[in-house]
Design a protein around this motif. Structure first.
Motif, PDB file in Angstrom:
ATOM      1  N   LEU A 184       3.028  10.739   4.876  1.00  0.00           N
ATOM      2  CA  LEU A 184       2.184   9.739   5.541  1.00  0.00           C
ATOM      3  C   LEU A 184       2.527   8.332   5.057  1.00  0.00           C
ATOM      4  CD1 LEU A 184      -1.299  11.428   5.800  1.00  0.00           C
ATOM      5  CD2 LEU A 184       0.284  10.854   7.618  1.00  0.00           C
ATOM      6  N   ALA A 185       2.848   8.209   3.753  1.00  0.00           N
ATOM      7  CA  ALA A 185       3.218   6.881   3.248  1.00  0.00           C
ATOM      8  C   ALA A 185       4.484   6.397   3.941  1.00  0.00           C
ATOM      9  CB  ALA A 185       3.406   6.928   1.735  1.00  0.00           C
ATOM     10  N   MET A 202       1.420  13.413   1.265  1.00  0.00           N
ATOM     11  CA  MET A 202       1.216  12.013   0.908  1.00  0.00           C
ATOM     12  C   MET A 202       2.489  11.184   1.078  1.00  0.00           C
ATOM     13  SD  MET A 202      -0.845  10.494  -2.304  1.00  0.00           S
ATOM     14  CE  MET A 202      -2.426  10.829  -1.603  1.00  0.00           C
ATOM     15  N   THR A 209      -0.399   3.862  11.143  1.00  0.00           N
ATOM     16  CA  THR A 209       0.460   4.969  10.725  1.00  0.00           C
ATOM     17  C   THR A 209       0.953   5.705  11.965  1.00  0.00           C
ATOM     18  OG1 THR A 209      -0.729   5.195   8.654  1.00  0.00           O
ATOM     19  CG2 THR A 209       0.564   7.067   9.338  1.00  0.00           C
ATOM     20  N   SER A 236      -7.734   8.616   0.499  1.00  0.00           N
ATOM     21  CA  SER A 236      -6.390   8.025   0.594  1.00  0.00           C
ATOM     22  C   SER A 236      -5.887   8.053   2.015  1.00  0.00           C
ATOM     23  CB  SER A 236      -5.388   8.788  -0.272  1.00  0.00           C
ATOM     24  OG  SER A 236      -5.939   9.196  -1.459  1.00  0.00           O
ATOM     25  N   TRP A 237      -6.178   9.136   2.734  1.00  0.00           N
ATOM     26  CA  TRP A 237      -5.714   9.209   4.129  1.00  0.00           C
ATOM     27  C   TRP A 237      -6.383   8.106   4.952  1.00  0.00           C
ATOM     28  CZ3 TRP A 237      -2.108  11.379   2.251  1.00  0.00           C
ATOM     29  CH2 TRP A 237      -1.921  12.732   1.973  1.00  0.00           C
ATOM     30  N   ARG A 271      -7.224   5.234   3.776  1.00  0.00           N
ATOM     31  CA  ARG A 271      -6.513   4.010   3.393  1.00  0.00           C
ATOM     32  C   ARG A 271      -5.151   3.950   4.074  1.00  0.00           C
ATOM     33  NH1 ARG A 271      -7.448  -0.112   2.646  1.00  0.00           N
ATOM     34  NH2 ARG A 271      -5.821  -0.615   1.144  1.00  0.00           N
ATOM     35  N   LEU A 272      -4.543   5.118   4.338  1.00  0.00           N
ATOM     36  CA  LEU A 272      -3.238   5.129   5.003  1.00  0.00           C
ATOM     37  C   LEU A 272      -3.407   5.177   6.529  1.00  0.00           C
ATOM     38  CD1 LEU A 272      -1.103   7.434   2.682  1.00  0.00           C
ATOM     39  CD2 LEU A 272      -0.702   5.032   3.209  1.00  0.00           C
ATOM     40  N   GLY A 286      -0.505  -2.225   9.620  1.00  0.00           N
ATOM     41  CA  GLY A 286      -1.608  -1.438   9.096  1.00  0.00           C
ATOM     42  C   GLY A 286      -1.838  -0.151   9.868  1.00  0.00           C
ATOM     43  N   TYR A 331       1.159   4.736  -2.645  1.00  0.00           N
ATOM     44  CA  TYR A 331       0.988   6.147  -2.267  1.00  0.00           C
ATOM     45  C   TYR A 331       2.282   6.943  -2.410  1.00  0.00           C
ATOM     46  CZ  TYR A 331      -3.729   5.027  -1.027  1.00  0.00           C
ATOM     47  OH  TYR A 331      -5.029   4.638  -1.119  1.00  0.00           O
ATOM     48  N   PHE A 378       3.607   4.970   7.297  1.00  0.00           N
ATOM     49  CA  PHE A 378       2.681   3.820   7.287  1.00  0.00           C
ATOM     50  C   PHE A 378       3.460   2.526   7.441  1.00  0.00           C
ATOM     51  CE2 PHE A 378       0.138   0.630   4.944  1.00  0.00           C
ATOM     52  CZ  PHE A 378      -1.040   0.723   5.670  1.00  0.00           C
ATOM     53  N   ILE A 424      -0.053  18.840  -0.925  1.00  0.00           N
ATOM     54  CA  ILE A 424      -0.735  17.564  -0.749  1.00  0.00           C
ATOM     55  C   ILE A 424       0.204  16.411  -1.104  1.00  0.00           C
ATOM     56  CG2 ILE A 424      -2.596  16.131  -1.650  1.00  0.00           C
ATOM     57  CD1 ILE A 424      -4.196  18.776  -1.977  1.00  0.00           C
ATOM     58  N   GLN A 432       1.220  12.127  11.186  1.00  0.00           N
ATOM     59  CA  GLN A 432      -0.195  12.504  11.036  1.00  0.00           C
ATOM     60  C   GLN A 432      -0.415  13.910  11.575  1.00  0.00           C
ATOM     61  OE1 GLN A 432      -3.447   9.821  11.883  1.00  0.00           O
ATOM     62  NE2 GLN A 432      -2.006   8.153  12.232  1.00  0.00           N
ATOM     63  N   ILE A 481      -8.339  12.519  -1.866  1.00  0.00           N
ATOM     64  CA  ILE A 481      -7.177  12.506  -0.971  1.00  0.00           C
ATOM     65  C   ILE A 481      -7.616  12.126   0.441  1.00  0.00           C
ATOM     66  CG2 ILE A 481      -5.489  14.004   0.148  1.00  0.00           C
ATOM     67  CD1 ILE A 481      -5.463  15.423  -2.683  1.00  0.00           C
ATOM     68  N   ALA A 509      -5.048   7.121   8.509  1.00  0.00           N
ATOM     69  CA  ALA A 509      -4.921   8.435   9.137  1.00  0.00           C
ATOM     70  C   ALA A 509      -6.280   9.139   9.109  1.00  0.00           C
ATOM     71  CB  ALA A 509      -3.860   9.268   8.425  1.00  0.00           C
ATOM     72  N   THR A 518       0.826  -1.209   0.000  1.00  0.00           N
ATOM     73  CA  THR A 518       0.000   0.000   0.000  1.00  0.00           C
ATOM     74  C   THR A 518       0.860   1.259   0.000  1.00  0.00           C
ATOM     75  OG1 THR A 518      -1.623  -1.226   1.260  1.00  0.00           O
ATOM     76  CG2 THR A 518      -1.849   1.169   1.226  1.00  0.00           C
TER      77      THR A 518
END
Lengths: 93, 475, 299
Positions: A47-48, A44, A58, C42-43, C45-46, A56, A7, A51, A40, A63, C39, C48, A3
């Motif tokens: 956060l990726a 991303m 984060t 997506s957060w 999914r991540l 699963g 991202y 993660f 953004i 965050q 988005i 968050a 995942t």
């Protein structure tokens, strides 16, 4: 393929897209939007990176960074738009 | 309560009060600026007496929490901001100073927010926290640029904010990559960052963001317009203090990064040399006084960046101490210069350099302050600029770095050339001035400009104090 | 679920590309808002959800509204792109290269992750059980305080610049009943988000944004006294958040000797109290950032 990798690709893509637009566009509103997309993209990849595909979950600290980034960004965007309205559209002419 | 927590809280609280009520803005702003100066002195005394202080905010130790590191360098920077701030506040409090067309009290909250953000920035020991302080600083600085409300100023403010946001996002990207590479973002992680490819890219991104904010050549494109179209008090703050914040962080990271940050330092020195030549060239050709002073900031930032770039890290302190002294000297002298230019333009009704030869108006205190500040910027004895350059050149000669010595000399000659364009016109008396010529009235702005110019002069004689403070580091 | 992630990110990139290339302003902003909602997904999914809520409310909602307001005032896009086709291709190649380098730099890292165990170990002492709230309001509360300062400075800046105030216009007969439903709902949702922020996703920023949405519905519907006194009150409320937070930080130092160090045992009460005032202040600030100040008589 995990995942976070998906991202990471998307985040890098958003960043590239925003940089391309910043380099090729003069319209003030569009440049402000491109800066938003750039922010953004950065959130991303951040956060990726936080993660953990195994659990699963984060990391809460990035965050919090992303949340702070969103609020800072809306502040700066509002200021930029107020300035853009006062000078009327074009960022350089 | 410690000085550190008060010195970051007080300006923010005062900013809220002055933003809420334009009526009390001036007295509250003046009192807060004075109280900040008193706190800065107390803080420096404590650092001198008890050594560097580390405060874990909320009691949470880094990396989970954020720490304030009050070492000698931070104390010197806080003092610098406090002293320049007092002078600028004195000028801004003058009723006759032309003020914002948009909002008469708007200067004070913006200035106090700038001050609070800078104090927080100088104390912070956390990369992400530095990013947030830069955002406050950036927005407040843009507000100061737009203060006059003219179309030119608003356009410069828009370009400034766009460039500033782009710089912030570069910085944020670097911080994000630092997190990805090392898992944490407090400053103690910097040495580890220099050891991996990702970490080095992250530091390079952070430095690029800082270079935009410090207006370091070739990323200075936004700066001359912003600094020359703002109100004099705002230009003084922007040129003297706001660009220093980014330089300070670059210095901090370069010191923490040690030998691993070497490529970044080389880039900084090269960009600095470019800035010195480019800025001087444009200052030589400028037709307006404020534009000349703004381009001179590009050149001086270049000199400071060169000094930081050739300084080989924390272990060998001579060169970076010289760089800090040059920062102080530039802060005082450049603020004095912008305030003086503001007064000159007010008396003459314009700021064209060709129009400085005049018959009906005798040179006044502002012209004198400009000349004293120019002496400091050029680096003639006994000013702080002289001491800084002396220590720098001596250190460079010790290392046989003759190319850099030549560049510093070239920059000095160029700064003498462009500043004498103004000084030679301002200070001419005798037959050039008509017998019945009037003398400009004394104003608060003259006192502020003279005070700062004299501070730059005296700092050269009293440079032992900043040097003693700079020796104090967190062990 | 990987397939879902791939489809989601592709849709996201497509929306972002549309937002940045469509020549019609309204369409471009619509694409931007849709991208914002994707988005937010997506957060989720991540893992968050706190960020997802904030993104949907602020990133897509408030920012989209701001863009729409400015687009209406600035007018259509004028002037072509910088340079020609070749310049655009060169920029695309450069940006593509940079983005590939970024992907390599970020995806290639698998460094240590010291934060999660530290947060877990200290969560109990923080007073709240939602780790993100613990970081925002306790471990790294100083970041959040400065972030509130960013909002306050932006507010001061927008008030100084004084863009034309948003004039409510008749939006049709449905607006009044719509506002009558939306506003109480917004207040309820905001209160719920604020309270549950201590234990589950949510908190001051999300609640503040929802509340701001409700207030904007009122303004746009032209309901309520939108006079100078109300705007002045909103300005004071917007600024008060920073004052309360700084005051609390100093008061905590007075009690415990640590700046921003809440008294032991009372952490949750302090955090909820600070968050409650921040919610009101953020709502007022976001609202004013959108509507602008009332023009002063002398202008």
């Amino acid at each position: 393929m995990t995942t976070d990798l998906v991202y990471h690709v998307a985040g890098a893509g958003l960043t590239g897209l925003a940089l391309w637009r910043l380099a090729t566009c003069r319209d003030a509103l569009r440049r402000i939007m491109a800066l938003n997309v750039l922010a953004i993209g950065i959130a991303m990849v951040l956060l990726a990176s936080g993660f953990d595909a195994a659990t699963g979950r984060t990391d809460p600290v990035p965050q919090a960074f992303a949340l702070t980034g969103i609020v800072v960004l809306v502040s700066v965007t509002a200021a930029l738009l107020a300035l853009a309205e006062r000078i009327g559209g074009r960022s350089n002419d | 309560m410690t000085e550190a927590s008060l010195i970051v809280s007080l300006p923010l609280l005062a900013a809220v009060v002055t933003a809420a009520s334009a009526r009390v803005a001036r007295p509250v702003g003046l009192i807060a600026t004075a109280a900040n100066a008193a706190l800065a002195i107390l803080l420096a005394r404590r650092v001198l007496a008890e050594g560097a202080q580390v405060t874990h905010l909320g009691g949470w130790e880094a990396p989970l929490g954020i720490a304030f590191e009050t070492d000698g360098l931070a104390a010197v920077m806080i003092l610098m901001a406090a002293i320049v701030g007092v002078a600028v506040a004195v000028q801004a409090s003058d009723d006759r100073t032309p003020r914002s067309a948009t909002d008469p009290g708007a200067f004070w909250p913006l200035w106090l927010a700038t001050l609070g953000a800078m104090n927080a920035l100088f104390l912070s020991a956390d990369l992400f926290n530095l990013y947030v302080t830069f955002e406050i600083l950036g927005l407040a600085a843009v507000g100061l640029t737009a203060l006059t409300g003219t179309r030119r100023a608003l356009r410069a403010a828009f370009d400034y904010l766009s460039a500033g946001l782009a710089g912030s996002l570069l910085l944020l990207l670097g911080v994000a990559l630092a997190y990805a590479a090392a898992g944490q973002v407090d400053l103690s992680v910097v040495p580890a960052l220099t050891e991996s490819a990702q970490g080095r890219i992250s530091l390079a991104l952070i430095f690029a963001g800082l270079a935009v904010k410090a207006a370091l050549f070739p990323l200075h494109f936004w700066m001359p317009a912003a600094h020359s179209s703002a109100a004099p008090v705002a230009s003084a703050l922007l040129s003297a203090l706001v660009v220093k914040a980014a330089i300070y962080v670059a210095l901090r990271l370069s010191l923490d990064g040690g030998i691993g940050a070497e490529p970044l330092r080389v880039a900084m020195a090269a960009a600095g040399a470019g800035a010195m030549l480019w800025g001087s060239w444009h200052a030589l050709r400028a037709d307006r006084l404020k534009l000349l002073v703004a381009h001179s900031t590009v050149a001086q930032v270049g000199l400071i960046s060169l000094a930081l770039g050739v300084a080989p890290g924390a272990a060998d302190s001579t060169l970076w101490h010289a760089a800090v002294l040059l920062m102080l000297s530039h802060a005082f002298a450049k603020a004095a210069m912008f305030l003086a230019v503001g007064r000159i333009a007010e008396e003459l009704g314009h700021d064209r350099i060709s129009g400085l030869n005049r018959e009906e108006l005798r040179p006044g205190a502002a012209e004198f302050a400009f000349a004293v500040a120019a002496v400091s910027l050029i680096g003639l004895p006994p000013t702080a600029g002289f001491v800084g350059k002396w220590v720098l050149i001596e250190g460079l000669i010790d290392r046989d770095a003759w190319i850099w010595v030549a560049l510093v000399f070239a920059g000095t000659v160029l700064s003498a050339a462009y500043l004498s364009r103004v000084v030679s016109r301002c200070l001419r008396g005798g037959p050039h001035v008509a017998p019945g010529a009037r003398r400009p009235q004394w104003r608060a702005g003259d006192v502020a400009a003279l005070g700062l110019a004299v501070s730059a002069l005296l700092l050269g004689l009293g440079s032992a104090l900043p040097f003693a403070l700079l020796e104090i580091t967190v062990t | 679920m990987i397939a879902f992630d791939i489809v989601l990110t592709l849709g996201l990139l497509a929306c972002a590309a549309m937002a940045l290339t469509l020549r019609d302003r309204t369409a471009s902003i619509a694409a931007f808002v849709v991208a914002g909602l994707l988005i937010a997904l997506s957060w989720v999914r991540l893992a968050a959800p706190d960020v997802a809520l904030a993104e949907a409310a602020i990133g897509a909602g408030v920012t989209g509204a701001l863009f729409l307001r400015s687009a209406r005032r600035i007018g259509p896009i004028t002037g072509g792109p910088v340079g020609g086709m070749s310049a655009s291709i060169a920029a695309a190649l450069g940006a593509g290269g940079l983005s590939a380098a970024l992907f390599w730099a970020f995806a290639g890292t698998s460094g240590p992750v010291p934060y999660p165990p530290l947060v877990a170990a200290n969560l109990e002492a923080s007073g709240v059980t939602n780790p993100v709230t613990a970081v925002l309001l306790n471990f790294r509360a100083w970041d959040t305080l400065l972030e509130i300062a960013v909002l306050a400075v932006a507010l001061a800046l927008v008030v100084m610049l004084g863009p034309a105030p948003v004039v409510p216009r008749a939006l049709g007969e449905l607006v009044l009943p719509f506002a009558r439903i939306v506003v109480p709902l917004a207040i309820l949702v905001a209160g719920h988000l604020l309270w549950q922020g201590a234990t589950a996703p949510g908190g001051a920023f999300q609640a503040g944004a929802v509340l701001a949405g409700g207030m904007l519905a009122l303004v746009l519907a032209g309901i309520g006294p939108a006079g100078e006194r109300i705007v002045r009150g909103a300005l004071l409320l917007g600024l008060a958040g920073l004052a309360v937070f700084v005051g609390a930080a100093l008061a905590a130092e007075g009690l415990t000797g640590r700046f921003l160090g809440y008294p032991a045992g009372a952490e949750k009460a302090w955090i909820i109290a600070i968050e409650a005032s921040l919610t009101l202040s953020i709502a007022a600030t976001l609202c004013l950032l959108f509507t602008g100040p009332v023009r002063r008589p002398h202008q």
